[in-house]
Design an enzyme around this catalytic site. Structure first.
Site, short mmCIF file in Angstrom:
data_model
loop_
_atom_site.label_atom_id
_atom_site.label_comp_id
_atom_site.label_asym_id
_atom_site.label_seq_id
_atom_site.Cartn_x
_atom_site.Cartn_y
_atom_site.Cartn_z
N ASP A 135 -6.79 -3.43 -6.01
CA ASP A 135 -6.35 -2.17 -5.40
C ASP A 135 -4.88 -1.87 -5.70
OD1 ASP A 135 -8.13 -3.92 -4.06
OD2 ASP A 135 -8.20 -2.66 -2.29
N ASP B 198 0.79 -1.24 0.00
CA ASP B 198 0.00 0.00 0.00
C ASP B 198 0.83 1.29 0.00
OD1 ASP B 198 -2.68 -0.90 -0.13
OD2 ASP B 198 -2.53 -1.61 1.94
#
Ligand code: GLY
Length: 393
Positions: free
Chosen positions: A175, A115
């Site tokens: 994502d 992330d």
């Protein structure tokens, strides 16, 4: 508020969607700035009690939730402050943005997560773009090096999660497309094309394996790193393995749009057009343009929306509109979403601890963060407002 009453009210309100309204960026930013001062006050009070919790994430069951810098959402709050500085040019926001960005800096060395695009690129990328501070550039390059350690050449993708090894071996979630901007930028900064090569490999492999014929995507693809083949196609945050989780569709749209920005590869533009087609032609989404949290939840319409997915979609469409033959349609769809968000989904001044938007869904299957304000919805809402403003220019 009782969730059922809340959802019913939202459904009724969205049937009366204000068709004729225009996006009013100045008014939206003025309201957002006032609300963000409330948020900053709450952040500072919370940090006095628990200094390791640095960024606000959500409000759940009336409780204001802060996270430490390791949380995947830690970068959105400082990144929002950069957007206020971009919009106002006011040094007050510059000082605030610099201050809260520093708290996330150490994550540049974090090799335990994919992330880093969200955590590092959102605050430091915007910070560098607006200040040209070379220290920010260094953080971005280091973060790209950390992220690159998660790339597996045999399967051609970056590993998303290290957790839940009983469910998958080398999970890649849609994502993850959002981290590629960090890699493309690091290559531009360094002239070292290895980062961009990883991004392109990841985008190509994801394009092959993550999408169904209708351009909806699975959430999680599990890879076998010995053969490089797909082991399994699953969901974690969606309704079912075969469903279309709304935010996942939004991440894919944003991801392929940015891949086209950096490479001008027409296959990425076609992919982004395909995803936009899936999202915009989906009849299940109410007239206000804000999707339910999953396009295939059988409880629709008695289930929660995801304003965060809508904000990401709007922001993506403003960019894609500049590249695509369907530009006028995309611009109109993004405008419609922005009007809805800033009229029907916006927090009343002083409420929600200072978060901007209501009605996002974080992790429905885990019964977590359902119908709540959430930091990434606010970040992409501000980004969409800025993109709307620049679009006109
Ligand atoms: N990247 C996690 C999420 O979209 O919830």
């Amino acid at each position: 508020m009782n969730l059922k009453i809340n959802l019913l009210a939202l459904l009724v309100m969205s049937c009366f969607y204000p068709m004729a309204q225009q996006v009013n960026v100045a008014k939206a930013f003025e309201l957002a700035a006032k609300q963000t001062h409330v948020l900053i006050h709450n952040v500072d009070s919370a940090r006095k009690v628990r200094p390791t919790l640095v960024s606000p994430r959500t409000v759940e069951k009336g409780v204001f939730k802060m996270v430490n810098s390791k949380d995947w959402t830690s970068g959105f709050f400082p990144a929002e402050l950069w957007y206020f500085y971009q919009y106002t040019k006011d040094k007050k926001w510059l000082t605030l943005a610099k201050k809260y960005t520093e708290d996330i800096k150490k994550e540049q060395f974090n090799k335990g997560t994919h992330d880093l695009g969200f955590m590092i690129y959102c605050p430091f990328g915007n910070g560098y773009r607006l200040t040209k501070d070379t220290a920010y550039k260094g953080v971005i390059i280091q973060a790209a090096k950390s992220l690159s350690t998660r790339f597996n050449a045999k399967s051609g993708v970056i590993k998303s999660w290290d957790h839940n090894g009983d469910k998958w071996k080398f999970p890649v979630i849609i994502d993850n497309m959002m981290n590629l901007e960090l890699l493309f930028e690091a290559s531009k900064f360094t002239n070292d094309q290895s980062f961009a090569k990883i991004a392109i490999s990841h985008a190509n492999t994801t394009m092959r394996n993550h999408f169904r014929p209708d351009f909806s995507s699975w959430h999680v693809i599990d890879y076998d790193t010995l053969s490089g083949n797909v082991r399994n196609k699953l969901t974690a945050q969606g309704y079912a393995n075969e469903s279309a989780w709304a935010r996942g569709q939004a991440w894919g749209l944003y991801g392929y749009t940015l891949c086209y920005r950096y490479t001008k590869n027409l296959a990425y533009l076609a992919q982004a057009d395909g995803i936009a087609g899936f999202i915009l032609s989906n009849k299940i989404t109410p007239a206000d343009g804000i999707p339910y949290w999953d396009y295939n939840d059988p409880a629709i319409p008695n289930t929660s929306r995801d304003a965060s997915a809508a904000a990401i979609i709007a922001s993506s469409l403003y960019e894609l509109a500049k590249y695509s033959k369907q530009g006028a349609e995309y611009k109109a769809a993004a405008d419609k979403i922005l009007v809805s968000l800033s009229t029907l989904y916006i927090s009343k001044p002083g409420t929600n601890y200072g978060f901007l938007l209501e009605h996002s869904t974080g992790h429905h299957p885990a019964k977590s963060e359902i119908d709540v304000p959430i930091n990434y919805a606010d970040y992409y809402y501000l980004e969409a407002l800025l993109r709307h403003q620049n679009f006109k220019k």
